[in-house]
Design a protein around this motif. Structure first.
Motif, PDB file in Angstrom:
ATOM      1  N   LEU A  31      18.670   4.651  11.549  1.00  0.00           N
ATOM      2  CA  LEU A  31      19.097   5.363  12.756  1.00  0.00           C
ATOM      3  C   LEU A  31      18.003   5.356  13.815  1.00  0.00           C
ATOM      4  CD1 LEU A  31      21.879   6.892  13.312  1.00  0.00           C
ATOM      5  CD2 LEU A  31      21.527   6.055  11.012  1.00  0.00           C
ATOM      6  N   ARG A  32      16.752   5.431  13.398  1.00  0.00           N
ATOM      7  CA  ARG A  32      15.662   5.407  14.386  1.00  0.00           C
ATOM      8  C   ARG A  32      15.412   4.002  14.914  1.00  0.00           C
ATOM      9  NH1 ARG A  32      14.813  10.561  16.007  1.00  0.00           N
ATOM     10  NH2 ARG A  32      14.451   9.252  17.795  1.00  0.00           N
ATOM     11  N   PHE A  33      15.740   2.975  14.136  1.00  0.00           N
ATOM     12  CA  PHE A  33      15.705   1.603  14.650  1.00  0.00           C
ATOM     13  C   PHE A  33      16.802   1.434  15.695  1.00  0.00           C
ATOM     14  CE2 PHE A  33      17.863  -2.540  14.335  1.00  0.00           C
ATOM     15  CZ  PHE A  33      16.898  -3.344  14.914  1.00  0.00           C
ATOM     16  N   LEU A  34      17.988   1.935  15.388  1.00  0.00           N
ATOM     17  CA  LEU A  34      19.113   1.792  16.311  1.00  0.00           C
ATOM     18  C   LEU A  34      18.924   2.625  17.569  1.00  0.00           C
ATOM     19  CD1 LEU A  34      22.098   1.951  13.780  1.00  0.00           C
ATOM     20  CD2 LEU A  34      21.049  -0.092  14.785  1.00  0.00           C
ATOM     21  N   PHE A  35      18.433   3.854  17.383  1.00  0.00           N
ATOM     22  CA  PHE A  35      18.324   4.815  18.483  1.00  0.00           C
ATOM     23  C   PHE A  35      16.919   5.412  18.501  1.00  0.00           C
ATOM     24  CE2 PHE A  35      22.603   5.391  16.404  1.00  0.00           C
ATOM     25  CZ  PHE A  35      23.281   4.511  17.238  1.00  0.00           C
ATOM     26  N   PRO A  36      15.921   4.655  18.948  1.00  0.00           N
ATOM     27  CA  PRO A  36      14.531   5.120  18.848  1.00  0.00           C
ATOM     28  C   PRO A  36      14.133   6.197  19.853  1.00  0.00           C
ATOM     29  CG  PRO A  36      14.621   2.959  19.901  1.00  0.00           C
ATOM     30  CD  PRO A  36      16.014   3.275  19.451  1.00  0.00           C
ATOM     31  N   ASP A  37      14.874   6.328  20.930  1.00  0.00           N
ATOM     32  CA  ASP A  37      14.487   7.264  21.980  1.00  0.00           C
ATOM     33  C   ASP A  37      14.849   8.696  21.596  1.00  0.00           C
ATOM     34  OD1 ASP A  37      13.617   7.761  24.845  1.00  0.00           O
ATOM     35  OD2 ASP A  37      15.672   8.544  24.896  1.00  0.00           O
ATOM     36  N   GLU A  38      13.870   9.580  21.585  1.00  0.00           N
ATOM     37  CA  GLU A  38      14.104  10.983  21.193  1.00  0.00           C
ATOM     38  C   GLU A  38      15.160  11.656  22.070  1.00  0.00           C
ATOM     39  OE1 GLU A  38      12.946  12.686  18.609  1.00  0.00           O
ATOM     40  OE2 GLU A  38      11.795  10.960  17.925  1.00  0.00           O
ATOM     41  N   GLU A  39      15.141  11.352  23.341  1.00  0.00           N
ATOM     42  CA  GLU A  39      16.047  12.023  24.273  1.00  0.00           C
ATOM     43  C   GLU A  39      17.502  11.614  24.054  1.00  0.00           C
ATOM     44  OE1 GLU A  39      16.818  12.102  29.050  1.00  0.00           O
ATOM     45  OE2 GLU A  39      14.739  12.085  28.366  1.00  0.00           O
ATOM     46  N   THR A  87      43.458   4.964  15.414  1.00  0.00           N
ATOM     47  CA  THR A  87      43.045   5.651  16.636  1.00  0.00           C
ATOM     48  C   THR A  87      43.347   7.138  16.510  1.00  0.00           C
ATOM     49  OG1 THR A  87      45.169   5.189  17.649  1.00  0.00           O
ATOM     50  CG2 THR A  87      43.393   3.639  18.107  1.00  0.00           C
ATOM     51  N   VAL A  88      42.454   7.946  16.970  1.00  0.00           N
ATOM     52  CA  VAL A  88      42.598   9.393  16.847  1.00  0.00           C
ATOM     53  C   VAL A  88      42.871   9.973  18.222  1.00  0.00           C
ATOM     54  CG1 VAL A  88      41.471  11.520  16.125  1.00  0.00           C
ATOM     55  CG2 VAL A  88      40.992   9.385  14.918  1.00  0.00           C
ATOM     56  N   PRO A  89      44.097  10.434  18.464  1.00  0.00           N
ATOM     57  CA  PRO A  89      44.385  11.017  19.771  1.00  0.00           C
ATOM     58  C   PRO A  89      43.459  12.199  20.054  1.00  0.00           C
ATOM     59  CG  PRO A  89      46.396  10.725  18.485  1.00  0.00           C
ATOM     60  CD  PRO A  89      45.241  10.457  17.570  1.00  0.00           C
ATOM     61  N   GLY A  90      42.924  12.235  21.243  1.00  0.00           N
ATOM     62  CA  GLY A  90      42.068  13.341  21.639  1.00  0.00           C
ATOM     63  C   GLY A  90      40.628  13.228  21.167  1.00  0.00           C
ATOM     64  N   ALA A  91      40.272  12.160  20.431  1.00  0.00           N
ATOM     65  CA  ALA A  91      38.890  11.999  19.990  1.00  0.00           C
ATOM     66  C   ALA A  91      38.015  11.754  21.211  1.00  0.00           C
ATOM     67  CB  ALA A  91      38.762  10.826  19.023  1.00  0.00           C
ATOM     68  N   PRO A  92      36.838  12.368  21.255  1.00  0.00           N
ATOM     69  CA  PRO A  92      35.964  12.176  22.406  1.00  0.00           C
ATOM     70  C   PRO A  92      35.590  10.701  22.574  1.00  0.00           C
ATOM     71  CG  PRO A  92      35.160  13.947  21.003  1.00  0.00           C
ATOM     72  CD  PRO A  92      36.283  13.284  20.276  1.00  0.00           C
ATOM     73  N   THR A  93      35.538  10.276  23.801  1.00  0.00           N
ATOM     74  CA  THR A  93      35.093   8.915  24.082  1.00  0.00           C
ATOM     75  C   THR A  93      33.867   9.023  24.969  1.00  0.00           C
ATOM     76  OG1 THR A  93      36.630   8.838  25.933  1.00  0.00           O
ATOM     77  CG2 THR A  93      37.396   7.872  23.868  1.00  0.00           C
ATOM     78  N   GLU A  94      32.701   9.063  24.322  1.00  0.00           N
ATOM     79  CA  GLU A  94      31.450   9.279  25.048  1.00  0.00           C
ATOM     80  C   GLU A  94      30.990   8.065  25.845  1.00  0.00           C
ATOM     81  OE1 GLU A  94      31.249  12.189  21.584  1.00  0.00           O
ATOM     82  OE2 GLU A  94      31.931  10.161  21.844  1.00  0.00           O
ATOM     83  N   GLY A  95      31.754   6.991  25.750  1.00  0.00           N
ATOM     84  CA  GLY A  95      31.381   5.803  26.503  1.00  0.00           C
ATOM     85  C   GLY A  95      30.548   4.869  25.660  1.00  0.00           C
ATOM     86  N   PRO A  96      30.426   3.637  26.108  1.00  0.00           N
ATOM     87  CA  PRO A  96      29.703   2.638  25.326  1.00  0.00           C
ATOM     88  C   PRO A  96      28.190   2.858  25.368  1.00  0.00           C
ATOM     89  CG  PRO A  96      30.377   1.730  27.427  1.00  0.00           C
ATOM     90  CD  PRO A  96      30.951   3.120  27.346  1.00  0.00           C
ATOM     91  N   TYR A  97      27.535   2.253  24.410  1.00  0.00           N
ATOM     92  CA  TYR A  97      26.072   2.240  24.408  1.00  0.00           C
ATOM     93  C   TYR A  97      25.584   1.288  25.495  1.00  0.00           C
ATOM     94  CZ  TYR A  97      26.650   3.742  19.473  1.00  0.00           C
ATOM     95  OH  TYR A  97      26.985   4.384  18.322  1.00  0.00           O
ATOM     96  N   PRO A  98      24.351   1.457  25.933  1.00  0.00           N
ATOM     97  CA  PRO A  98      23.746   0.430  26.785  1.00  0.00           C
ATOM     98  C   PRO A  98      23.664  -0.891  26.003  1.00  0.00           C
ATOM     99  CG  PRO A  98      22.364   2.409  26.696  1.00  0.00           C
ATOM    100  CD  PRO A  98      23.464   2.590  25.701  1.00  0.00           C
ATOM    101  N   ALA A  99      23.535  -1.986  26.711  1.00  0.00           N
ATOM    102  CA  ALA A  99      23.575  -3.314  26.080  1.00  0.00           C
ATOM    103  C   ALA A  99      22.545  -3.467  24.961  1.00  0.00           C
ATOM    104  CB  ALA A  99      23.376  -4.394  27.136  1.00  0.00           C
ATOM    105  N   ASP A 100      21.321  -2.969  25.158  1.00  0.00           N
ATOM    106  CA  ASP A 100      20.295  -3.149  24.122  1.00  0.00           C
ATOM    107  C   ASP A 100      20.632  -2.373  22.857  1.00  0.00           C
ATOM    108  OD1 ASP A 100      19.790  -0.728  25.582  1.00  0.00           O
ATOM    109  OD2 ASP A 100      17.737  -0.690  24.824  1.00  0.00           O
ATOM    110  N   VAL A 101      21.182  -1.172  23.012  1.00  0.00           N
ATOM    111  CA  VAL A 101      21.561  -0.357  21.855  1.00  0.00           C
ATOM    112  C   VAL A 101      22.745  -1.001  21.145  1.00  0.00           C
ATOM    113  CG1 VAL A 101      22.449   1.894  21.132  1.00  0.00           C
ATOM    114  CG2 VAL A 101      20.644   1.756  22.867  1.00  0.00           C
ATOM    115  N   LEU A 102      23.735  -1.435  21.917  1.00  0.00           N
ATOM    116  CA  LEU A 102      24.897  -2.087  21.327  1.00  0.00           C
ATOM    117  C   LEU A 102      24.484  -3.329  20.540  1.00  0.00           C
ATOM    118  CD1 LEU A 102      27.944  -2.169  20.996  1.00  0.00           C
ATOM    119  CD2 LEU A 102      28.065  -3.472  23.132  1.00  0.00           C
ATOM    120  N   ALA A 103      23.548  -4.112  21.076  1.00  0.00           N
ATOM    121  CA  ALA A 103      23.078  -5.308  20.376  1.00  0.00           C
ATOM    122  C   ALA A 103      22.416  -4.943  19.043  1.00  0.00           C
ATOM    123  CB  ALA A 103      22.108  -6.091  21.254  1.00  0.00           C
ATOM    124  N   ARG A 104      21.638  -3.862  19.015  1.00  0.00           N
ATOM    125  CA  ARG A 104      21.000  -3.441  17.757  1.00  0.00           C
ATOM    126  C   ARG A 104      22.045  -2.976  16.747  1.00  0.00           C
ATOM    127  NH1 ARG A 104      17.143  -1.148  21.251  1.00  0.00           N
ATOM    128  NH2 ARG A 104      17.987   0.955  20.961  1.00  0.00           N
TER     129      ARG A 104
END
Length: 195
Positions: A31-39, A87-104
């Motif tokens: 998870l820290r490799f995928l999402f290294p930024d604390e914020e 598909t789950v009706p009403g499931a939150p869609t927080e939007g896609p990851y940035p390209a670098d995160v999606l690639a990881r």
């Protein structure tokens, strides 16, 4: 103190399950490799675990205990249909990851899945316990629920872990290392034969 009942997650459990997993995996190597930024870790990890939850909740393969405090997200063998559309009706869609995160995320997923066996198996994709509930044996309990389902199907169970400390914990629970990956994060693939 009695152990709470193990239940199969429903869509109503999504928020509690995702919150527990985000907290449980704060220091996890993958998870820290995928999402290294604390914020951004909390937001991206919530999207990640929410997606896994949404894909599996209607397969009756997510076991929880303590109102979602401990969670095992299992993937049934290929070919087992979901009881309702994925598909789950009403499931939150927080939007896609940035390209670098999606690639990881995609790169790690592709690498791990290419190393998994080609025969049918139950896959323990996520096992986590909220830190506030750690040490109660709940993780092992929800893991055993999925192992019982795999055994009922006469199939082995597979998992992967990138946490070296987990390898011995899983060994004590009957798992054995059957493979490993060096990149992008050192990862052990483990199997438990059907009982």
């Amino acid at each position: 103190m009695t152990t709470p009942e193990i239940t199969i997650a429903t869509p109503a459990d999504r928020e509690a399950v995702v919150g527990s997993l985000v907290a449980a995996f704060v220091k996890d190597p993958v998870l820290r490799f995928l999402f290294p930024d604390e914020e951004t870790y909390p937001r991206y990890a919530a999207v990640f675990f929410g997606d896994l939850f949404d894909k599996r909740v209607h397969r009756s393969s997510i076991w929880t205990i303590g109102a979602g405090a401990s969670v095992a997200i299992w993937e049934p063998p290929a070919g087992q249909p979901a009881t309702v559309p994925a598909t789950v009706p009403g499931a939150p869609t927080e939007g896609p990851y940035p390209a670098d995160v999606l690639a990881r995320v995609q790169g790690y997923d592709d690498t791990v899945h290419a190393a998994l066996p080609t025969y049918p198996f139950w896959y323990l994709g996520v096992l986590g316990t909220h830190p506030d509930s750690a040490g109660r044996g709940w993780g092992r309990a929800v893991m055993r629920a999925g192992l019982a389902r795999a055994a009922a199907d006469g199939l082995p169970a597979i998992l992967e872990t990138s946490n070296p400390g987990n390898v011995e914990l899983y060994r004590r629970a009957g798992w054995e290392v059957v493979g490993s990956l060096a990149e992008p994060v050192p990862t052990w693939i483990m199997q438990q034969p059907p009982h």
